[in-house]
Each structure stands twice: as structure tokens, then as C-alpha cells.
Design a protein around this motif. Structure first.
Motif, mmCIF file in Angstrom:
data_model
loop_
_atom_site.group_PDB
_atom_site.id
_atom_site.type_symbol
_atom_site.label_atom_id
_atom_site.label_comp_id
_atom_site.label_asym_id
_atom_site.label_seq_id
_atom_site.Cartn_x
_atom_site.Cartn_y
_atom_site.Cartn_z
ATOM 1 N N ARG A 105 0.928 -1.151 -0.112
ATOM 2 C CA ARG A 105 -0.276 0.036 -0.071
ATOM 3 C C ARG A 105 0.845 1.301 -0.015
ATOM 4 O O ARG A 105 0.339 2.425 0.302
ATOM 5 C CB ARG A 105 -0.798 0.079 1.266
ATOM 6 N N ARG A 106 2.033 1.238 -0.147
ATOM 7 C CA ARG A 106 3.010 2.412 0.008
ATOM 8 C C ARG A 106 2.688 3.302 -0.889
ATOM 9 O O ARG A 106 2.769 4.745 -0.756
ATOM 10 C CB ARG A 106 4.687 1.916 -0.259
ATOM 11 N N TYR A 107 2.430 3.145 -2.153
ATOM 12 C CA TYR A 107 1.982 4.382 -3.191
ATOM 13 C C TYR A 107 0.800 5.049 -2.532
ATOM 14 O O TYR A 107 0.592 6.363 -2.888
ATOM 15 C CB TYR A 107 1.921 3.517 -4.669
ATOM 16 N N ASP A 108 -0.384 4.453 -2.109
ATOM 17 C CA ASP A 108 -1.415 5.100 -1.805
ATOM 18 C C ASP A 108 -1.162 5.813 -0.532
ATOM 19 O O ASP A 108 -1.934 6.732 -0.547
ATOM 20 C CB ASP A 108 -2.602 4.018 -1.522
ATOM 21 N N ILE A 109 -0.395 5.313 0.247
ATOM 22 C CA ILE A 109 -0.097 6.029 1.471
ATOM 23 C C ILE A 109 0.697 7.150 1.216
ATOM 24 O O ILE A 109 0.409 8.301 1.784
ATOM 25 C CB ILE A 109 0.747 4.905 2.658
#
Length: 453
Positions: A105-109
Motif C-alpha cells: 500500500r506504499r503508493y496509496d499511503i
């Protein structure tokens, strides 16, 4: 950079390490990623959980825990990454799943907190603009100029480029726009794309400088499940910090270093225990061979007819068994083996079989020691011989007394450890006592077996 990320790479993962028994180096392939472009390969590496399992030595056949996980470029025949496997603090499946989910989820975060991060990052640079620009690479400076439509100067050196940029912009807005454009590669490719699970702090410091690497690792938005990794990275980056928070940061660094040392010691201890397991197994094999030779020599002829050479050989073998047993006791772990509870022996007159009862009068006047169970009463019942028992779970004085006082030893193989069995076999060989092995727990059935054999 586009050409680099589009270049196909054939990567394989291997479990490697030296055998704890014979020290032979072994490698076992655990995953083949195939021939993939770098960006796709990076994504596959993020999603692959490698199962860490024992390696079977190709030389001696022993199984042992691997030491490293190695990623190898097949075409170039070189190791890309070598990761030491840490057995000291295994991550439970729930935590591991949360970390993987946070990594995915790093891109969304980042998208959610991107504006706040860039505002803080540019604010950090503006506090000391000269020092901030002093860490930029020439390629970053040129990328920043290109993004803002600025014609790069005739710089002969990287230092000249940095000096020019430190004085060219007159407003904070221009400096902020340039800083964000110049740092796009660092933040996007090195921090965001790789993710917290793969950040190499020391390598980032060498390439991009300590100030901005520290800021990015301390403040880049990541999932809560990955915060323990951030703490570890902070400990690596601030070991020798000076300033307002120097004491706290140095303490974090000290604790991180202590944890790393403890992990190294724990991994060494795990290998040492594995080495001792192989050593114990080898000694037990030697004891077994020696006992077999003693039994063979003892059964060749009656004791009174033995010649001097046989008597001498038996004594030497008994002495050898005693030395092996002493060495085995010295290195054997104190913890008992994982065996079930010892049973209460059945005192009924028969074991329920239809076979006729055997005449036990041949045992009259004898003492039979049953190792692996216990009795519910102390009287001897209606047996012609004396019955002594011991559960065999501990090698206490009562255990050895039972073996020494017995004329006949019976081992209940289902209920004692290998260590107790070897102790009983050794005493039987040294004292020329008959030893029998049984699985039933009915005393009369056990005695029937002894008489029949």
C-alpha cells in the motif's frame, strides 16, 4: 534511467551456507524469477515470500539451517544481494502479513500524505539551503533545471554546479520548486519504489548524503506495521549524532547496535546447537557399534572358556564405551527429549492374550528393572522375581541404582528417550547383563517375553 529499468534481468534465489557437520558449502535454489524487466522483477521480489528450510548437504547428507539468502544474476553470474538469515527473532505470520500489506500500500499511503511530505522536505532544505544543495548530484541539478526550464551553466565540476544553484534562486518558492524537481529520482526511485522493507540506509548516505537521507527515512509516510523498521534504520543513521537530540538518538543507535550483536550471537548459538546434534548422533552411533561388538564377543563362548585376547578386547571395548558415554553426557543438552508421559504398569494377572501363561519360575531370585514406566504399589505382587521400575525421564541416582541392582534390564521403547536407552544399553554391556526391549505395559506379559527370549 528508463533504459536501466526496462533491461531484462534473469534472477534466481538460493539458500546457502556451510554444513554444520562436515563444513561443506552448499547452495539450493529456492526460486527462479525468470527473465523479467527490472521494474517487473522488483515487484515480483516484493511479493515473494521465501520459505526457509534446512539444506541437505550434498557431501554427508546431513540437514542443517541455511545461513544466507542470495539473489543471483544468472546472465552476469554475480550475486546481486546476499541477506543473512536471522533466526534470533522470527516474525509471526500475522505481523509478516501486516508488513507485506503495508509495503503493497506504499503508493496509496504516499499519495495521501504527498503534499505534507514535500512541504516538510522543502522546509527542511530551506532552513540551510547551501548545505541542502551541497548534497545534490550533478545529474539531479541538471534534472531540476530541466524541469524548471532553466539552461544549465557551463559547469566544469559538480562543486561548481552546487555553488551556482546555492545562489541562483532569490525566492523560497523558486528554491522549493527546484528542490522538489531535483529530488524526484531520490524520493521516487530510491525511497518510494523500493519501500521501507528494502531501504539500505548506509548506501543511501554514501550516494545522496546524510542530511537528506536521514530526513527522508525519519519522515517519509509508511504503514504503521513498518515503523519497527524505521526505528532500526534510525539507530543505524544516528550512532554518532551531535545536537539537541543527541542523547536520545545515540541511545537509539546504541540499542540498535546491541540488538544486532545479540542477533549475531543467537544465530551463532543456533549453529552451535546444530553442530552438537550431529556430534551427539555420531557418538551414539559409535556407542552402538561398540555395544554390538561387546555383545558379539560375549556370546561367542562361555566366560570361563574365553581366551586372554578376547577378555582384553572386551575390556578395551567396555572402556571405550565408558569414554564415549562420558563425552556424550558432557555435550548432551540438559533439556529432556520430547517424549510422552510414562505409563503406569498394568498389574493384572494377564495382558488379555489367549496364549497360555509362561512358567516364570526361571526368574526366581532375580531382580528385573523395567525402565520406562512406574508401579502404583510397592509390594512385589505374585511374581517370582523382584520388580524395580524407573520412568527414565531423568538420569538421577535412582535411575542408575535400578540399572546397577538389576539382574535383567527391560526397556519400554515407546516411553523413554534415546539418551535413556543408550544409558541402559551401556550399563548392560559393561556389566554383562541381559537387556530386552518391549512395547507392552503389562508386567506379566513383559516377564513372559523375557523368559521366552
Amino acid at each position: 534511467m528508463a533504459d536501466l529499468f526496462d533491461r531484462p534481468v534473469h534472477l534466481k534465489a538460493y539458500l546457502t551456507g556451510r554444513c554444520t557437520k562436515c563444513k561443506h558449502y552448499n547452495e539450493v535454489m529456492t526460486h527462479d524469477y525468470g527473465n523479467l524487466p527490472y521494474r517487473e522483477l522488483e515487484d515480483q521480489m516484493d511479493r515473494t515470500n521465501h520459505s526457509i528450510h534446512p539444506i541437505m548437504c550434498k557431501k554427508c547428507g546431513a540437514g542443517y539451517p541455511p545461513q544466507h539468502l542470495v539473489y543471483r544474476d544468472v546472465d552476469r553470474k554475480e550475486d546481486v544481494v546476499r541477506v543473512q538469515i536471522d533466526y534470533s527473532s522470527p516474525v509471526d505470520p500475522e505481523t509478516s502479513a501486516a508488513m507485506t500489506e503495508g509495503h503493497d500500500r506504499r503508493y496509496d499511503i504516499f499519495k495521501e500524505y504527498e503534499r505534507e511530505f514535500w512541504a516538510a522536505y522543502t522546509g527542511f532544505a530551506l532552513e540551510d539551503w547551501r548545505a541542502a544543495v551541497g548534497e545534490l548530484l550533478r545529474s539531479e541539478i541538471e534534472a531540476g533545471c530541466s524541469a524548471l526550464g532553466i539552461t544549465p551553466g557551463e559547469w566544469r565540476t559538480e562543486q561548481q554546479a552546487r555553488k551556482d544553484m546555492s545562489t541562483r534562486f532569490k525566492t523560497d518558492a523558486d528554491r522549493s520548486a527546484f528542490w522538489q524537481a531535483a529530488n524526484h529520482e531520490f524520493i521516487t526511485d530510491e525511497i518510494l519504489n523500493i519501500g521501507a522493507m528494502g531501504w539500505p540506509p548506509e548506501l543511501l548516505v554514501k550516494r545522496y548524503g546524510s542530511r537528506r537521507t536521514r530526513f527522508a527515512i525519519m519522515y517519509f509516510p509508511i504503514a504503521e506495521a513498518l515503523e519497527t523498521l524505521r526505528t532500526r534504520y534510525i539507530g543505524q543513521l544516528f550512532r554518532k549524532e551531535k545536537g539537541d537530540n543527541a542523547f536520545l538518538l545515540r541511545r537509539i543507535g546504541q540499542l540498535t547496535e546491541d540488538m544486532q550483536k545479540q542477533a549475531v550471537r543467537a544465530n551463532q548459538l543456533i549453529r552451535k546447537v546444530d553442530e552438537q546434534k550431529h556430534e551427539i548422533a555420531g557418538l551414539q552411533d559409535k556407542v552402538g557399534v561398540a555395544n554390538a561388538k561387546i555383545a558379539s564377543l560375549s556370546n561367542q563362548q562361555p566366560a570361563e572358556e574365553r581366551n586372554k585376547d578376547d577378555i582384553r578386547r572386551i575390556r578395551e571395548l567396555k572402556s571405550f564405551v565408558g569414554e564415549l558415554l562420558a563425552e556424550l553426557r558432557a555435550i548432551r543438552p540438559d533439556e529432556p527429549e520430547d517424549i510422552g508421559e510414562s505409563p503406569m504398569l498394568d498389574e493384572s494377572g494377564t495382558d488379555g492374550a489367549d496364549t497360555p501363561t509362561t512358567d516364570l519360575s526361571i526368574l526366581e531370585g532375580k531382580t528385573v528393572a523395567i525402565i520406562g514406566g512406574y508401579r502404583s504399589r510397592r509390594d512385589n505382587g505374585d511374581y517370582p522375581c523382584e520388580i524395580t521400575t524407573h520412568d527414565g525421564r531423568k538420569h538421577d541416582p535412582d535411575f542408575y541404582t535400578a540399572l546397577q541392582q538389576a539382574d535383567i534390564i527391560v526397556v519400554l521403547t515407546r516411553f523413554i528417550s534415546h539418551a535413556s536407552m543408550w544409558e541402559a544399553r551401556t550399563v548392560a554391556a559393561q556389566e554383562d547383563k541381559p537387556i530386552y526391549y518391549a512395547q507392552e505395559i503389562n508386567i506379566r506379559s513383559i516377564l513372559n517375553t523375557v523368559v521366552q527370549k
